[in-house]
Design a protein around this motif. Structure first.
Motif, mmCIF file in Angstrom:
data_model
loop_
_atom_site.group_PDB
_atom_site.id
_atom_site.type_symbol
_atom_site.label_atom_id
_atom_site.label_comp_id
_atom_site.label_asym_id
_atom_site.label_seq_id
_atom_site.Cartn_x
_atom_site.Cartn_y
_atom_site.Cartn_z
ATOM 1 N N UNK A 301 18.148 -9.238 2.405
ATOM 2 C CA UNK A 301 18.123 -8.282 1.285
ATOM 3 C C UNK A 301 16.703 -7.756 1.178
ATOM 4 N N UNK A 302 16.521 -6.543 1.634
ATOM 5 C CA UNK A 302 15.168 -5.975 1.752
ATOM 6 C C UNK A 302 15.167 -4.551 1.219
ATOM 7 N N UNK A 303 14.115 -4.194 0.499
ATOM 8 C CA UNK A 303 13.989 -2.842 -0.046
ATOM 9 C C UNK A 303 12.582 -2.313 0.208
ATOM 10 N N UNK A 304 12.443 -1.004 -0.008
ATOM 11 C CA UNK A 304 11.149 -0.344 0.231
ATOM 12 C C UNK A 304 10.753 0.458 -1.006
ATOM 13 N N UNK A 305 10.240 -0.209 -2.027
ATOM 14 C CA UNK A 305 9.817 0.510 -3.232
ATOM 15 C C UNK A 305 8.421 1.119 -3.078
ATOM 16 N N UNK A 306 8.079 1.969 -4.018
ATOM 17 C CA UNK A 306 6.738 2.563 -4.036
ATOM 18 C C UNK A 306 6.314 2.784 -5.477
ATOM 19 N N UNK A 307 5.015 2.935 -5.668
ATOM 20 C CA UNK A 307 4.459 3.245 -6.979
ATOM 21 C C UNK A 307 3.566 4.464 -6.828
ATOM 22 N N UNK A 308 3.613 5.336 -7.830
ATOM 23 C CA UNK A 308 2.810 6.560 -7.806
ATOM 24 C C UNK A 308 1.797 6.520 -8.939
ATOM 25 N N UNK A 373 3.168 2.226 -0.848
ATOM 26 C CA UNK A 373 4.474 1.786 -0.372
ATOM 27 C C UNK A 373 4.473 0.273 -0.189
ATOM 28 N N UNK A 374 5.625 -0.343 -0.488
ATOM 29 C CA UNK A 374 5.774 -1.784 -0.381
ATOM 30 C C UNK A 374 7.053 -2.136 0.376
ATOM 31 N N UNK A 375 7.139 -3.380 0.797
ATOM 32 C CA UNK A 375 8.386 -3.983 1.261
ATOM 33 C C UNK A 375 8.658 -5.178 0.341
#
Length: 527
Positions: A301-308, A373-375
């Motif tokens: 279960x893996x996602x690629x979120x980001x913050x601006x 960007x993150x994982x």
């Protein structure tokens, strides 16, 4: 050149300190009241070979059309420069979204300029090659009341800023290193933010092989390693090296030279994200752009979120949003779209980490937008999320225009304490956005055809409920069958339903299109 540019940038800081109502630079970013001439140069100054791999690349200049939002101030003027002409109906579409401003009044304060140049050279370079155009733009701008915005800032954008004698609301090109893959890793280390094991910049295949070996030696259980060009766009500069076929040559099983030879041979099977890319073409760009190696993060279960975030000229840092990115491509590393906001399980943590990065960038003199960007990988037993930082972007990106569209159309605000966006009526707002709704059957649809479908099927944004879809990249539709849209709902489920309805309607309208004739003759207005 550097001193002159810094003096121009000082104007931004002076305007920030000016005793004006509404905190002028807060308003510039969030589109409140301001009285300036804004030159929009949506130049994608990236490696040309990267641009060649992205269908409709030139039309990505349309992603900054949200800048027309600024025309809601009756004193603001915008000059918008593009390589290819914008379809008039596309401009009209954006201007009709402006609240409280007559369309004709906004249109008079917009000067669109096309260079009629379809080459893949950066737009800023094309402008600089046309001195008469530079002079025309200079004369159209009010002295000491103008600034320039762009997609990313390189030496080309700085030179154009100097030629026009206007400041550039962007990070100086002297800071580009901190937005590269290697520079990002340096910032993460400085801020004590977790990031994958790997290397800093290498500039040759020999150095790359050494770093691949050292990484595998440190982590003998690795299955895959990512090789990234130091500068990339939308994941197109990434490639994946699969170690599983050469496990017999792992560092703990044989001599160093044997492992390196096995790695060298396996590089021929490198899985590149860009279509048609091979190790031969990929490796030729390493001496020019540099590259890094990075442990591939595995997980069920893996996602690629980001913050601006946003850095004001006064070095104040503000978090704007978080997203869960939608990734595609052969190995799931190409940006396809995003959901807002990111999952509640980790979005507040992302905000804290993003703030640390912003403060480190501000200390180096950066300004305007940035993103990280993150994982994230969910632990199967505890359900906790492990967060690893991947990359900093010192530029606008695919998450910029959908968020600013939401901001305009709802007049709401981002709540840092919850990570949610609330309308003026305190209604939660969510969206799903993409640059890549692309299908073969959409080819041949003109922007005017899309407008007909939007009107007939009522796909447009509903100002009463503040839900619906807003479209972009319409110029790429006819040739590439490619479209962008932002679907806004009061919940994520509603936003997804709105998006799915748009896709279903477009699929139906373009199914067996040749068998159906238009209900209106081409000269219907004269009939």
């Amino acid at each position: 050149m550097g001193d002159r540019f810094e003096k121009l940038q000082d104007r931004l800081r002076d305007w920030t300190k000016a005793d004006l109502p509404g905190e002028i630079w807060h308003s510039v970013d969030l589109f409140d009241q301001d009285d300036y001439d804004i030159l929009v140069v949506p130049s994608f100054s990236v490696d040309q070979q990267v641009g060649e791999k992205i269908e409709g690349f030139l039309h990505y200049e349309e992603r900054l059309l949200f800048s027309l939002i600024r025309l809601r101030n009756p004193h603001t003027r915008v000059i918008y420069v593009t390589a290819l002409p914008l379809c008039p109906i596309v401009i009209d579409y954006y201007l009709q979204l402006l609240p409280g401003i007559p369309f004709s009044h906004a249109r008079e304060r917009l000067l669109p300029i096309s260079l009629y140049d379809g080459s893949l050279k950066p737009l800023s370079k094309k402008i600089l090659e046309r001195p008469r155009l530079v002079d025309k733009i200079r004369r159209a701008l009010r002295p000491n009341k103008a600034y320039m915005v762009c997609y990313n800032c390189t030496e080309l954008e700085r030179k154009l800023s100097l030629e026009l004698d206007i400041p550039l609301l962007a990070a100086s090109p002297d800071l580009l290193h901190w937005g590269s893959k290697s520079g990002s890793r340096e910032i993460f280390a400085e801020c004590n933010i977790p990031f994958p094991d790997g290397s800093f910049t290498v500039t040759s295949t020999e150095e790359l092989l050494e770093e691949l070996y050292e990484l595998w030696l440190r982590q003998p259980d690795l299955k895959r390693i990512v090789v990234k060009l130091n500068e990339g766009f939308s994941g197109e500069g990434n490639a994946l090296l699969d170690l599983r076929p050469i496990l017999d040559y792992a560092p703990d099983k044989c001599e160093r030279v044997e492992t390196i030879n096995a790695l060298d041979k396996q590089l021929q099977n490198l899985s590149c994200q860009a279509e048609g890319e091979t190790w031969e073409s990929f490796s030729k760009r390493i001496p020019k752009l540099g590259a890094i190696v990075e442990a591939f993060i595995e997980g069920e279960v893996k996602r690629s979120p980001s913050v601006q975030g946003y850095i004001r000229p006064t070095k104040e840092v503000e978090i704007l949003s978080t997203h869960d990115q939608i990734l595609g491509g052969a190995d799931g590393q190409v940006y396809m779209g995003c959901h807002f906001p990111a999952d509640a399980a980790y979005r507040l943590k992302l905000q804290d980490l993003g703030l640390k990065v912003g403060e480190a960038l501000a200390a180096r003199g950066a300004m305007e937008r940035y993103s990280v960007d993150f994982i994230t990988v969910q632990h199967p037993e505890t359900n906790e999320w492990d967060i690893q930082a991947i990359e900093i972007n010192l530029r606008k990106g695919g998450t910029t225009h959908p968020f600013m569209t939401l901001k305009l159309l709802t007049n709401g605000n981002f709540d840092y304490d919850t990570g949610l966006f609330l309308s003026q009526q305190d209604q939660e707002k969510h969206y799903i956005a993409t640059d890549n709704l692309q299908k073969e059957q959409y080819r041949g649809l003109l922007p005017n055809d899309l407008m007909d479908i939007i009107a007939e099927k009522r796909l447009h944004f509903d100002s009463s409920s503040r839900t619906g879809s807003v479209f972009h990249l319409m110029g790429a539709l006819s040739e590439f069958g490619k479209l962008g849209l932002t679907s806004i709902g009061n919940s994520m489920e509603e936003a997804e339903e709105i998006y799915e309805r748009v896709e279903a309607v477009l699929d139906e309208e373009t199914k067996n299109y040749g068998d159906r004739a238009s209900s209106l003759p081409l000269n219907w207005d004269k009939a």
